[in-house]
Design a protein around this motif. Structure first.
Motif, mmCIF file in Angstrom:
data_model
loop_
_atom_site.group_PDB
_atom_site.id
_atom_site.type_symbol
_atom_site.label_atom_id
_atom_site.label_comp_id
_atom_site.label_asym_id
_atom_site.label_seq_id
_atom_site.Cartn_x
_atom_site.Cartn_y
_atom_site.Cartn_z
ATOM 1 N N UNK B 45 0.818 -1.212 0.000
ATOM 2 C CA UNK B 45 0.000 0.000 0.000
ATOM 3 C C UNK B 45 0.854 1.264 0.000
ATOM 4 N N UNK B 46 2.015 1.199 0.670
ATOM 5 C CA UNK B 46 2.939 2.339 0.611
ATOM 6 C C UNK B 46 3.425 2.566 -0.808
ATOM 7 N N UNK B 48 1.885 1.596 -3.569
ATOM 8 C CA UNK B 48 0.746 2.065 -4.380
ATOM 9 C C UNK B 48 0.503 3.553 -4.156
ATOM 10 N N UNK B 49 0.638 3.996 -2.900
ATOM 11 C CA UNK B 49 0.411 5.423 -2.598
ATOM 12 C C UNK B 49 1.456 6.290 -3.311
ATOM 13 N N UNK B 52 0.799 6.307 -6.948
ATOM 14 C CA UNK B 52 -0.367 7.139 -7.241
ATOM 15 C C UNK B 52 -0.045 8.621 -7.198
ATOM 16 N N UNK B 53 0.759 9.017 -6.204
ATOM 17 C CA UNK B 53 1.153 10.435 -6.104
ATOM 18 C C UNK B 53 1.982 10.830 -7.326
ATOM 19 N N UNK B 55 1.833 9.459 -10.253
ATOM 20 C CA UNK B 55 0.924 9.516 -11.407
ATOM 21 C C UNK B 55 0.122 10.824 -11.414
ATOM 22 N N UNK B 56 -0.386 11.197 -10.251
ATOM 23 C CA UNK B 56 -1.224 12.411 -10.189
ATOM 24 C C UNK B 56 -0.385 13.655 -10.484
ATOM 25 N N UNK B 57 0.876 13.643 -10.035
ATOM 26 C CA UNK B 57 1.732 14.813 -10.258
ATOM 27 C C UNK B 57 2.364 14.827 -11.647
ATOM 28 N N UNK B 61 -1.394 12.853 -15.893
ATOM 29 C CA UNK B 61 -2.656 13.337 -15.311
ATOM 30 C C UNK B 61 -3.143 14.592 -16.047
ATOM 31 N N UNK B 62 -2.181 15.438 -16.459
ATOM 32 C CA UNK B 62 -2.572 16.630 -17.237
ATOM 33 C C UNK B 62 -3.203 16.227 -18.565
ATOM 34 N N UNK B 64 -4.847 13.484 -19.032
ATOM 35 C CA UNK B 64 -6.163 12.889 -18.766
ATOM 36 C C UNK B 64 -7.246 13.949 -18.531
ATOM 37 N N UNK B 65 -6.821 15.197 -18.342
ATOM 38 C CA UNK B 65 -7.785 16.283 -18.158
ATOM 39 C C UNK B 65 -8.056 16.923 -19.509
#
Lengths: 386, 68
Positions: B45-46, B48-49, B52-53, B55-57, B61-62, B64-65
């Motif tokens: 889980x660490x 994955x977190x 995920x961070x 990926x979002x940063x 992610x830009x 995907x918007x």
């Protein structure tokens, strides 16, 4: 030539024997108290020089992820129809009827009403299961808010929660008590009491503590625990990290980012530590305990447009979920939500209609995008229409 | 004789196969044992977190918007 002195001027001359002067003189001349006063002044001036801001409440520590991006707050199953009617905007008064079929959580019928003005917020709900809940928030001023939550249910025990919020310039204090009572033979507090403090350490970082005390019965021993909190907001305020180490052994870490004004993304990891008993394989009797950790990570995104909101999430438990809300008319929205649990081969589905009706002519005109004279409203710039 | 020779070779080969199978079994069981420990859940889980961070940063992610 001397000027005549008026009686008013005479009265303005400070009298060394007045109580204020005496008390100030005592506190400032006393070496112990003056040390504390000087230390407090130094800390206060240092705090002012740091230009700290209020970090928000502990309740909203990871609000951006858990309430805004994730859809757990909005998810429902079966079919439901909401009929909302707004009678006034300021002060706001609104009623709502909710009908539901095929849902395990929602009652078949529920009625709710809310009233809100600048200082007061009252909301009440009643459903066909004879469950009654109410909430009252009163703001004494901008910093002090008192809250009362009540819940009376047929099947479950009644609940009363008293809460006090204080928001300082660079910290937030919160005290709440769940079902507090001294009505027992020994006059001992029973119920749950929680106190929390969130303090800004730098303009971006806030650290906090939450103390919990609970006693279910006067004869039973009390429980107490401490939770540790942290929240970091970036200088551009476009991403937020928050972490909690809770007293029950849970570790929650969340991260949120505003990708665009209309797009937000977030991730949350939850680790729950616990103990499970080890049983003898032959006799079946407990022979010891072993530490266990259960964990889940969920990542999600929210796309918000003028007429529609889309939320989606994927969890490490194998759950994929989405929630769509689309305004097809100014008075009608369609809701759709679905969840598939890939590991358990289960799925949930929810569909809904939301009707917004106006209780007076002015609101009706506003729903049509017109002011009370029938002229088009000058709306503020909105996210892109989809 | 030849039967005996082949039988002997087969017996040896069978023994090797058993050894290989035995080694594979012990490797799998160690992984399975590790999966049951709390450290595995924490690391998974660490990881994955953090992923995920990232990926979002990331610019993904830009992308995907929608740029409307």
């Amino acid at each position: 030539m001397s000027q005549p002195v008026s009686l008013k001027s005479v009265n303005v001359i400070p009298d060394p024997n007045t109580s204020t002067e005496v008390s100030n003189g005592f506190w400032s001349s006393n070496p112990i108290s003056s040390f504390f006063i000087d230390t407090y002044k130094q800390i206060h001036s240092h705090r002012l020089s740091l230009e700290l801001i209020n970090p928000g409440t502990v309740e909203n520590l990871n609000k951006e992820v858990s309430r805004d991006v994730f859809l757990s707050q909005y998810f429902f199953t079966g079919f439901k129809a909401d009929l909302n009617k707004a009678f006034a905007l300021n002060p706001a008064f609104q009623t709502s009827h909710t009908f539901s079929i095929g849902s395990q959580n929602l009652p078949s019928y529920a009625f709710s009403a809310l009233f809100a003005d600048d200082n007061l917020f009252i909301q009440g709900n009643v459903d066909n299961d004879k469950s009654l809940s109410g909430r009252l928030n009163y703001g004494w001023n901008k910093k002090n808010i008192s809250k009362i939550n009540l819940q009376l249910s047929n099947d479950q025990p009644s609940m009363c929660q008293l809460e006090q919020d204080y928001q300082g310039s660079d910290f937030s204090l919160n005290f709440k008590s769940l079902n507090p009572s001294f009505a027992n033979s020994r006059n001992i507090f029973t119920g749950v009491a929680v106190g929390s403090l969130l303090q800004s350490v730098t303009p971006q970082l806030a650290l906090g503590l939450e103390l919990l005390y609970s006693r279910a019965q006067p004869s039973a021993p009390a429980d107490a625990g401490v939770s540790y909190l942290a929240r970091y907001v970036s200088s551009k305020k476009d991403w937020v990290f928050s972490g909690q180490l809770q007293a029950n052994g849970a570790l929650v870490a969340s991260f949120w980012r505003k990708v665009l004004p209309s797009v937000e993304a977030g991730i949350e990891t939850n680790l729950q530590a616990g103990m499970t008993p080890i049983t003898d394989p032959v006799l079946g009797a407990p022979v010891g305990i072993q530490p266990t950790v259960e964990g889940s990570t969920t990542i999600g995104a929210k796309y918000e447009y003028r007429q529609s909101v889309y939320r989606g999430s994927i969890s490490s438990n194998g759950k994929v979920a989405c929630f769509l809300e689309r305004k097809v008319l100014p008075t009608l929205s369609i809701l759709f939500c679905g969840e598939i649990d890939q590991f358990k081969n289960e799925s949930k589905l929810g569909c809904g209609l939301q009707f917004e009706t106006a209780g007076n002519e002015e609101l009706l005109m506003m729903q049509q995008g017109l002011d009370k004279d029938g002229n088009p409203l000058q709306a503020p710039p909105q996210p892109t229409e989809i | 004789m030849s039967e005996g020779l082949f039988a002997g070779a087969g017996a040896t080969l069978g023994g090797e196969q058993k050894k290989i199978a035995g080694n594979g079994k012990s490797k799998v069981s160690k992984i399975e044992e590790f999966k049951k420990t709390p450290l595995y859940t924490v690391l998974l889980n660490g990881g994955l977190f953090i992923a995920g961070v990232v990926l979002i940063q990331s610019p993904i992610m830009d992308m995907l918007a929608p740029q409307l």
